[in-house]
Design an enzyme around this catalytic site. Structure first.
Site, PDB file in Angstrom:
ATOM      1  N   GLY A  13       0.753  -1.156   0.021  1.00 38.52           N
ATOM      2  CA  GLY A  13      -0.065   0.030  -0.047  1.00 38.52           C
ATOM      3  C   GLY A  13       0.839   1.270   0.106  1.00 38.52           C
ATOM      4  O   GLY A  13       0.462   2.467   0.671  1.00 38.52           O
ATOM      5  N   GLY A  19       0.851   4.452   3.399  1.00 38.06           N
ATOM      6  CA  GLY A  19       1.959   3.690   2.931  1.00 38.06           C
ATOM      7  C   GLY A  19       2.902   4.722   2.287  1.00 38.06           C
ATOM      8  O   GLY A  19       4.113   4.405   2.763  1.00 38.06           O
ATOM      9  N   LEU A 108      -1.489  -2.867  10.061  1.00 43.77           N
ATOM     10  CA  LEU A 108      -2.237  -1.416  10.517  1.00 43.77           C
ATOM     11  C   LEU A 108      -3.710  -1.573  10.421  1.00 43.77           C
ATOM     12  O   LEU A 108      -4.119  -2.125   9.427  1.00 43.77           O
ATOM     13  CB  LEU A 108      -1.834  -0.336   9.351  1.00 43.77           C
ATOM     14  CG  LEU A 108      -0.555   0.493   9.512  1.00 43.77           C
ATOM     15  CD1 LEU A 108       0.889  -0.424   9.187  1.00 43.77           C
ATOM     16  CD2 LEU A 108      -0.240   1.662   8.705  1.00 43.77           C
ATOM     17  N   GLY A 109      -4.160  -1.423  11.668  1.00 43.55           N
ATOM     18  CA  GLY A 109      -5.630  -1.370  11.749  1.00 43.55           C
ATOM     19  C   GLY A 109      -6.420  -0.037  11.647  1.00 43.55           C
ATOM     20  O   GLY A 109      -6.182   0.822  10.881  1.00 43.55           O
ATOM     21  N   SER A 110      -7.422  -0.094  12.773  1.00 38.34           N
ATOM     22  CA  SER A 110      -8.143   1.166  12.756  1.00 38.34           C
ATOM     23  C   SER A 110      -8.779   1.353  14.059  1.00 38.34           C
ATOM     24  O   SER A 110      -9.015   0.325  14.679  1.00 38.34           O
ATOM     25  CB  SER A 110      -9.225   1.283  11.568  1.00 38.34           C
ATOM     26  OG  SER A 110     -10.078   2.174  11.904  1.00 38.34           O
ATOM     27  N   SER A 111      -9.080   2.533  14.568  1.00 39.66           N
ATOM     28  CA  SER A 111      -9.473   2.826  15.796  1.00 39.66           C
ATOM     29  C   SER A 111     -11.323   2.334  15.966  1.00 39.66           C
ATOM     30  O   SER A 111     -11.670   1.966  16.711  1.00 39.66           O
ATOM     31  CB  SER A 111      -9.776   4.136  16.386  1.00 39.66           C
ATOM     32  OG  SER A 111     -10.403   4.886  15.448  1.00 39.66           O
ATOM     33  N   CYS A 112     -11.634   2.055  14.532  1.00 38.05           N
ATOM     34  CA  CYS A 112     -13.258   1.734  14.459  1.00 38.05           C
ATOM     35  C   CYS A 112     -13.235   0.047  14.996  1.00 38.05           C
ATOM     36  O   CYS A 112     -14.366  -0.431  15.212  1.00 38.05           O
ATOM     37  CB  CYS A 112     -13.568   1.844  13.130  1.00 38.05           C
ATOM     38  SG  CYS A 112     -12.963   0.597  12.074  1.00 38.05           S
ATOM     39  N   TYR A 139     -15.896  -3.003   7.725  1.00 41.43           N
ATOM     40  CA  TYR A 139     -14.460  -2.600   7.959  1.00 41.43           C
ATOM     41  C   TYR A 139     -13.906  -3.083   9.124  1.00 41.43           C
ATOM     42  O   TYR A 139     -12.790  -3.520   9.179  1.00 41.43           O
ATOM     43  CB  TYR A 139     -14.291  -1.352   7.442  1.00 41.43           C
ATOM     44  CG  TYR A 139     -12.888  -0.696   7.501  1.00 41.43           C
ATOM     45  CD1 TYR A 139     -12.140  -0.763   6.660  1.00 41.43           C
ATOM     46  CD2 TYR A 139     -12.591   0.193   8.433  1.00 41.43           C
ATOM     47  CE1 TYR A 139     -10.634  -0.446   6.477  1.00 41.43           C
ATOM     48  CE2 TYR A 139     -11.374   0.495   8.533  1.00 41.43           C
ATOM     49  CZ  TYR A 139     -10.447   0.328   7.673  1.00 41.43           C
ATOM     50  OH  TYR A 139      -9.120   1.088   7.709  1.00 41.43           O
ATOM     51  N   LYS A 143     -10.678  -5.590   9.990  1.00 42.57           N
ATOM     52  CA  LYS A 143      -9.562  -5.319  10.686  1.00 42.57           C
ATOM     53  C   LYS A 143      -9.292  -5.990  12.173  1.00 42.57           C
ATOM     54  O   LYS A 143      -8.327  -6.356  12.529  1.00 42.57           O
ATOM     55  CB  LYS A 143      -9.470  -3.745  11.123  1.00 42.57           C
ATOM     56  CG  LYS A 143      -9.556  -2.869   9.905  1.00 42.57           C
ATOM     57  CD  LYS A 143      -8.121  -3.207   9.316  1.00 42.57           C
ATOM     58  CE  LYS A 143      -7.723  -2.014   8.063  1.00 42.57           C
ATOM     59  NZ  LYS A 143      -6.180  -2.261   7.409  1.00 42.57           N
ATOM     60  N   LEU A 169      -6.665   9.523  10.861  1.00 40.39           N
ATOM     61  CA  LEU A 169      -5.612  10.023  10.223  1.00 40.39           C
ATOM     62  C   LEU A 169      -5.857  11.056   8.965  1.00 40.39           C
ATOM     63  O   LEU A 169      -7.054  11.003   8.386  1.00 40.39           O
ATOM     64  CB  LEU A 169      -4.892   8.787   9.483  1.00 40.39           C
ATOM     65  CG  LEU A 169      -4.301   7.641  10.528  1.00 40.39           C
ATOM     66  CD1 LEU A 169      -3.695   6.788   9.530  1.00 40.39           C
ATOM     67  CD2 LEU A 169      -3.293   8.153  11.390  1.00 40.39           C
ATOM     68  N   HIS A 182     -12.606  10.837   4.213  1.00 36.44           N
ATOM     69  CA  HIS A 182     -12.932  11.093   5.928  1.00 36.44           C
ATOM     70  C   HIS A 182     -13.416  12.500   6.197  1.00 36.44           C
ATOM     71  O   HIS A 182     -13.222  13.418   5.494  1.00 36.44           O
ATOM     72  CB  HIS A 182     -11.776  10.423   6.667  1.00 36.44           C
ATOM     73  CG  HIS A 182     -11.481   9.199   6.590  1.00 36.44           C
ATOM     74  ND1 HIS A 182     -10.773   8.531   5.809  1.00 36.44           N
ATOM     75  CD2 HIS A 182     -12.259   8.210   7.138  1.00 36.44           C
ATOM     76  CE1 HIS A 182     -10.682   7.155   5.802  1.00 36.44           C
ATOM     77  NE2 HIS A 182     -11.823   6.857   6.830  1.00 36.44           N
ATOM     78  N   ARG A 190     -14.382  21.333   1.259  1.00 34.74           N
ATOM     79  CA  ARG A 190     -15.818  21.896   1.337  1.00 34.74           C
ATOM     80  C   ARG A 190     -15.776  23.387   1.553  1.00 34.74           C
ATOM     81  O   ARG A 190     -16.156  24.368   0.801  1.00 34.74           O
ATOM     82  CB  ARG A 190     -16.533  21.221   2.292  1.00 34.74           C
ATOM     83  CG  ARG A 190     -18.128  22.065   2.481  1.00 34.74           C
ATOM     84  CD  ARG A 190     -19.064  21.615   1.344  1.00 34.74           C
ATOM     85  NE  ARG A 190     -20.185  22.543   1.244  1.00 34.74           N
ATOM     86  CZ  ARG A 190     -20.271  23.790   0.957  1.00 34.74           C
ATOM     87  NH1 ARG A 190     -19.483  24.326   0.294  1.00 34.74           N
ATOM     88  NH2 ARG A 190     -21.538  24.088   0.893  1.00 34.74           N
ATOM     89  N   TRP A 205     -22.345  17.580   8.028  1.00 36.73           N
ATOM     90  CA  TRP A 205     -23.129  16.446   8.361  1.00 36.73           C
ATOM     91  C   TRP A 205     -23.177  16.450   9.860  1.00 36.73           C
ATOM     92  O   TRP A 205     -22.113  16.682  10.475  1.00 36.73           O
ATOM     93  CB  TRP A 205     -22.436  15.231   7.689  1.00 36.73           C
ATOM     94  CG  TRP A 205     -23.137  15.066   6.378  1.00 36.73           C
ATOM     95  CD1 TRP A 205     -23.330  15.815   5.191  1.00 36.73           C
ATOM     96  CD2 TRP A 205     -23.184  13.528   6.105  1.00 36.73           C
ATOM     97  NE1 TRP A 205     -23.519  15.145   4.244  1.00 36.73           N
ATOM     98  CE2 TRP A 205     -23.584  13.844   4.703  1.00 36.73           C
ATOM     99  CE3 TRP A 205     -23.307  12.282   6.443  1.00 36.73           C
ATOM    100  CZ2 TRP A 205     -24.050  12.648   3.988  1.00 36.73           C
ATOM    101  CZ3 TRP A 205     -23.400  11.259   5.571  1.00 36.73           C
ATOM    102  CH2 TRP A 205     -23.871  11.515   4.341  1.00 36.73           C
TER     103      TRP A 205
END
Length: 325
Positions: A13, A19, A108-112, A139, A143, A169, A182, A190, A205
């Protein structure tokens, strides 16, 4: 330096935001030979292709940063792709790395991965203690499976496969797609366009009340290299083989409305910022406990103000190519 001391390191990646930041970190280190492949050159979802790659490359270490990622909209729209692509990529890389003698790997994972209503700040122990946020559950499940793959291979085969769980990130190389990105890059784009179009207000949102933590990608890359290179005895003093993951963040969060106001200031937007409570908020709060990583000797260094300024400068510099995508 003699050839036997050269570390051949595969960054999966390498064109992605994380990456590419890891590549920047490793490029400055002596005795490192980087190995990279684009997705066109190597489809990590294809088991045979990944097996052939590892069979011919004599890889010493792996940084597994390849993933299909996106924000709330993308996760809602493409749940099958988010779970399938990520499961296949990480399963193929982790398994083939083991089969071909790679003893050091960083996933590498994620806080989710943590439950929607996890106690704040979220510690590594919160994993699998409650229900996940529905909007990105596929997702997150992928992870979590990646973490458990690392733990299982450590347990059964005695390898040293570590996992890092970043908070949200952002930074150079981010995805600024108006729907699929994200929150931070989406808001940067925007507000930039609102300034260009001389708009008097911007609506974000949700209610604006959810709180999020943001980590600059260069900090994340530095943390990845730090964790990967830690002496195993020092690492295992904080992280057991049966709990291979470690949080990476700043330990500081802000509300989405506060983030929007900060971005408005950075981009020079002087109109009003409004919220749209009819849109989903996602998890109420996601703050990482970073005490484990701090105890190992690493803390983040890029402030949110500074990081947003850097990211906005990068966005403006690459605006033409971004808009062509």
């Amino acid at each position: 330096m003699s050839a036997e001391h050269i570390q051949r390191i595969y960054v999966a990646g390498h064109r992605g935001m994380v990456g590419s930041a890891i590549v920047r970190q490793l490029s400055n280190k002596p005795g490192v030979q980087l190995i990279t492949r684009t997705s066109a050159e190597l489809d990590l979802r294809d088991q045979q292709s990944v097996a052939e790659f590892f069979a011919t490359q004599s890889v010493d270490q792996v940084y597994l940063a390849a993933a299909k990622v996106g924000g709330i909209h993308a996760n809602n729209e493409y749940p099958a792709e988010f779970i399938y692509d990520n499961l296949m990529m990480q399963s193929n890389v982790i398994h083939q790395a083991y089969k071909h003698g790679v003893t050091k790997l960083l996933f590498l994972g994620s806080s989710c991965i943590y439950p929607k209503m996890a106690a704040q700040p979220m510690s590594e122990d919160a994993l699998l203690t409650g229900y996940l946020e529905p909007t990105n559950e596929p997702y997150a499940i992928a992870k979590i499976a990646g973490i458990k793959l690392c733990e299982s291979y450590n347990r059964q085969y005695g390898v040293d496969y570590r996992s890092v769980m970043p908070t949200n990130l952002y930074g150079p190389g981010d995805n600024f797609h108006p729907q699929n990105s994200h929150v931070l890059p989406a808001l940067l784009r925007r507000f930039h366009e609102a300034v260009e179009n001389k708009e008097s207000e911007v609506t974000i949102w949700g209610s604006g009340t959810p709180k999020r933590e943001f980590l600059h990608v260069d900090d994340m890359a530095a943390a990845c290299v730090f964790v990967q290179e830690l002496d195993q005895a020092i690492y295992r003093a904080q992280v057991s083989p049966m709990q291979s993951h470690i949080n990476v963040g700043t330990g500081v969060d802000c509300s989405i409305l506060e983030l929007a106001q900060l971005i408005a200031k950075t981009t020079g937007f002087t109109g009003s910022v409004k919220t749209d409570p009819s849109k989903p908020d996602g998890t109420p709060r996601k703050l990482m406990s970073v005490s484990r990583l701090a105890n190992l000797g690493w803390t983040a260094s890029v402030t949110l103000d500074e990081g947003i300024r850097q990211t906005y400068d990068w966005y403006k510099e690459h605006l033409r190519s971004l808009r062509e995508v």
